[in-house]
Scaffold this motif. Structure first.
Motif, PDB file in Angstrom:
ATOM      1  N   LEU A  53      10.157   1.877 -18.129  1.00 54.80           N
ATOM      2  CA  LEU A  53      10.577   2.788 -17.052  1.00 54.80           C
ATOM      3  C   LEU A  53       9.374   3.455 -16.394  1.00 54.80           C
ATOM      4  N   ASP A  54       8.347   3.777 -17.181  1.00 59.19           N
ATOM      5  CA  ASP A  54       7.148   4.389 -16.616  1.00 59.19           C
ATOM      6  C   ASP A  54       6.422   3.410 -15.688  1.00 59.19           C
ATOM      7  N   VAL A  55       6.406   2.126 -16.060  1.00 55.69           N
ATOM      8  CA  VAL A  55       5.761   1.120 -15.214  1.00 55.69           C
ATOM      9  C   VAL A  55       6.528   0.957 -13.911  1.00 55.69           C
ATOM     10  N   LEU A  56       7.856   0.899 -13.993  1.00 54.12           N
ATOM     11  CA  LEU A  56       8.667   0.769 -12.776  1.00 54.12           C
ATOM     12  C   LEU A  56       8.530   1.998 -11.897  1.00 54.12           C
ATOM     13  N   ARG A  57       8.461   3.161 -12.515  1.00 53.27           N
ATOM     14  CA  ARG A  57       8.287   4.386 -11.738  1.00 53.27           C
ATOM     15  C   ARG A  57       6.932   4.406 -11.041  1.00 53.27           C
ATOM     16  N   ARG A  58       5.909   3.865 -11.731  1.00 52.17           N
ATOM     17  CA  ARG A  58       4.562   3.850 -11.149  1.00 52.17           C
ATOM     18  C   ARG A  58       4.510   2.959  -9.923  1.00 52.17           C
ATOM     19  N   LEU A  59       5.364   1.951  -9.858  1.00 54.23           N
ATOM     20  CA  LEU A  59       5.395   1.075  -8.685  1.00 54.23           C
ATOM     21  C   LEU A  59       5.749   1.841  -7.417  1.00 54.23           C
ATOM     22  N   LEU A  64      -3.279   5.791  -4.640  1.00 46.18           N
ATOM     23  CA  LEU A  64      -4.191   6.927  -4.645  1.00 46.18           C
ATOM     24  C   LEU A  64      -3.496   8.086  -3.947  1.00 46.18           C
ATOM     25  N   ALA A  65      -4.047   9.248  -4.077  1.00 46.05           N
ATOM     26  CA  ALA A  65      -3.430  10.412  -3.450  1.00 46.05           C
ATOM     27  C   ALA A  65      -3.330  10.205  -1.938  1.00 46.05           C
ATOM     28  N   GLY A  66      -2.114  10.242  -1.416  1.00 45.63           N
ATOM     29  CA  GLY A  66      -1.902  10.060   0.010  1.00 45.63           C
ATOM     30  C   GLY A  66      -1.983   8.626   0.483  1.00 45.63           C
ATOM     31  N   GLY A  67      -2.105   7.659  -0.443  1.00 48.93           N
ATOM     32  CA  GLY A  67      -2.233   6.261  -0.056  1.00 48.93           C
ATOM     33  C   GLY A  67      -0.902   5.529  -0.085  1.00 48.93           C
ATOM     34  N   ARG A  68      -0.975   4.221   0.029  1.00 50.42           N
ATOM     35  CA  ARG A  68       0.222   3.396   0.003  1.00 50.42           C
ATOM     36  C   ARG A  68       0.819   3.348  -1.397  1.00 50.42           C
ATOM     37  N   PRO A  69       2.122   3.092  -1.499  1.00 50.28           N
ATOM     38  CA  PRO A  69       2.719   2.948  -2.834  1.00 50.28           C
ATOM     39  C   PRO A  69       2.163   1.702  -3.539  1.00 50.28           C
ATOM     40  N   VAL A  70       2.186   1.774  -4.862  1.00 48.52           N
ATOM     41  CA  VAL A  70       1.604   0.688  -5.650  1.00 48.52           C
ATOM     42  C   VAL A  70       2.314  -0.631  -5.380  1.00 48.52           C
ATOM     43  N   TRP A  71       3.652  -0.590  -5.229  1.00 45.68           N
ATOM     44  CA  TRP A  71       4.372  -1.848  -5.027  1.00 45.68           C
ATOM     45  C   TRP A  71       3.910  -2.551  -3.760  1.00 45.68           C
ATOM     46  N   ARG A  72       3.555  -1.796  -2.730  1.00 45.31           N
ATOM     47  CA  ARG A  72       3.103  -2.416  -1.476  1.00 45.31           C
ATOM     48  C   ARG A  72       1.712  -3.031  -1.655  1.00 45.31           C
ATOM     49  N   VAL A  73       0.856  -2.349  -2.391  1.00 48.24           N
ATOM     50  CA  VAL A  73      -0.477  -2.899  -2.652  1.00 48.24           C
ATOM     51  C   VAL A  73      -0.367  -4.181  -3.462  1.00 48.24           C
ATOM     52  N   VAL A  74       0.482  -4.163  -4.493  1.00 44.97           N
ATOM     53  CA  VAL A  74       0.678  -5.358  -5.324  1.00 44.97           C
ATOM     54  C   VAL A  74       1.298  -6.475  -4.503  1.00 44.97           C
ATOM     55  N   PHE A  75       2.252  -6.140  -3.647  1.00 43.79           N
ATOM     56  CA  PHE A  75       2.910  -7.158  -2.817  1.00 43.79           C
ATOM     57  C   PHE A  75       1.919  -7.819  -1.866  1.00 43.79           C
ATOM     58  N   ASP A  76       1.091  -7.032  -1.202  1.00 44.94           N
ATOM     59  CA  ASP A  76       0.091  -7.599  -0.291  1.00 44.94           C
ATOM     60  C   ASP A  76      -0.912  -8.471  -1.043  1.00 44.94           C
ATOM     61  N   ALA A 250       0.090   2.639 -17.067  1.00 50.14           N
ATOM     62  CA  ALA A 250       1.224   2.003 -16.406  1.00 50.14           C
ATOM     63  C   ALA A 250       0.791   1.238 -15.163  1.00 50.14           C
ATOM     64  N   LYS A 251      -0.256   1.707 -14.521  1.00 46.53           N
ATOM     65  CA  LYS A 251      -0.742   1.062 -13.300  1.00 46.53           C
ATOM     66  C   LYS A 251      -1.268  -0.339 -13.584  1.00 46.53           C
TER      67      LYS A 251
END
Length: 287
Positions: A53-59, A64-76, A250-251
């Motif tokens: 759940l922590d990993v999914l929440r981290r997505l 980074l602070a004020g940056g894109r969500p992790v899922w979008r970075v991973v998707f790109d 989690a990241k």
């Protein structure tokens, strides 16, 4: 019906994997399980095994602070690696098909090439990748200089050609002696026999080999990005996130999930291509 069963099987496998992960985390030793001083199972603390759940929440949180969500970075990053994988997969498939046809046509080619085809897969990829990147730096495609992503695609093709060559060779050799004698009775040459008999007979062997080749191409692309330092892909993202393993464990797993889903996507695409091409064959074989 078959696709529904496959979807249910995938869902059950995911549930079983999550249950196994959380179950071991709940009952395992925080320092890991060791036998005779050798750790055989990982530590279960939050730094080594965060909750699913922590990993999914981290997505869903910013990278980074004020940056894109992790899922979008991973998707790109997965899209970037997917393009590299596609090139490597196509090149590896073409090379594998040509080698299979050559080895089927000439027995001396099979005896001379097949051992080297098998031996090629024993070379450690982490040792080969820097060499490929170094060689590529001295090449150019006409007026176009060699790009770093081309080295990664070449590494992906290196892993992809093997299952295609071996599987297709077996498929081309699968027709029975009766079928071959029948083609000879019609005065069919080697090329006609290849198109009318051997290639259709090789279809059940080809697509499983293509699924393996797709997964191998993803592995080659990820390892190639890591070994050559090619930026932009999921392999490089795994390395970048691994540097934050202590402060943000989690990241790290978000990038690993992206790499795993990329491999599943490639295998699923091959399965989608296989279904319409083999549906008619299955219908014909039914009594």
């Amino acid at each position: 019906m078959k696709s529904l069963k496959a979807a249910i099987g995938v869902a059950l496998a995911l549930v079983a994997g999550v249950a196994l992960w959380e179950g071991y985390k709940a009952v395992g030793d925080p320092d890991g399980t060791s036998v005779f001083g050798v750790r055989i199972l990982p530590r279960t603390d939050d730094a080594a095994m965060p909750h699913v759940l922590d990993v999914l929440r981290r997505l869903g949180e910013p990278e980074l602070a004020g940056g894109r969500p992790v899922w979008r970075v991973v998707f790109d990053a997965c899209l970037f690696t997917l393009g590299i994988t596609a090139v490597g997969f196509l090149v590896g498939t073409l090379v594998g098909l040509l080698l299979a046809v050559l080895m089927q046509r000439f027995r001396v080619a099979e005896r001379g090439l097949l051992p080297w085809v098998v031996l090629s897969q024993t070379v450690p990829l982490v040792a080969l990748a820097p060499l490929v990147a170094g060689w590529g730096g001295a090449l150019s495609l006409g007026p176009y200089p060699w790009q770093p992503w081309m080295s990664v695609s070449l590494i992906a093709a290196y892993l992809a050609f093997f299952p295609v060559a071996v599987g297709m060779l077996r498929g081309l050799q699968s027709p029975t002696a009766i079928g071959i004698d029948l083609m000879r009775s019609y005065a069919a040459g080697w090329w006609t026999t290849l198109l009318k008999l051997r290639l259709p007979a090789a279809t059940p062997y080809l697509f499983p080999a293509l699924r393996l080749a797709g997964a191998a191409a993803v592995v080659g692309a990820v390892v190639g990005e890591i070994s050559t330092g090619t930026p932009g892909g999921i392999g490089r993202l795994v390395i970048e996130y691994s540097r934050e393993a202590t402060s943000d464990p989690a990241k790290v797993y978000t990038a690993m999930i992206g790499a795993a889903l990329l491999g599943l996507a490639v295998a699923g695409f091959v399965a989608l291509v296989e279904w319409p091409l083999t549906r008619h064959r299955r219908r014909v074989l039914l009594p």
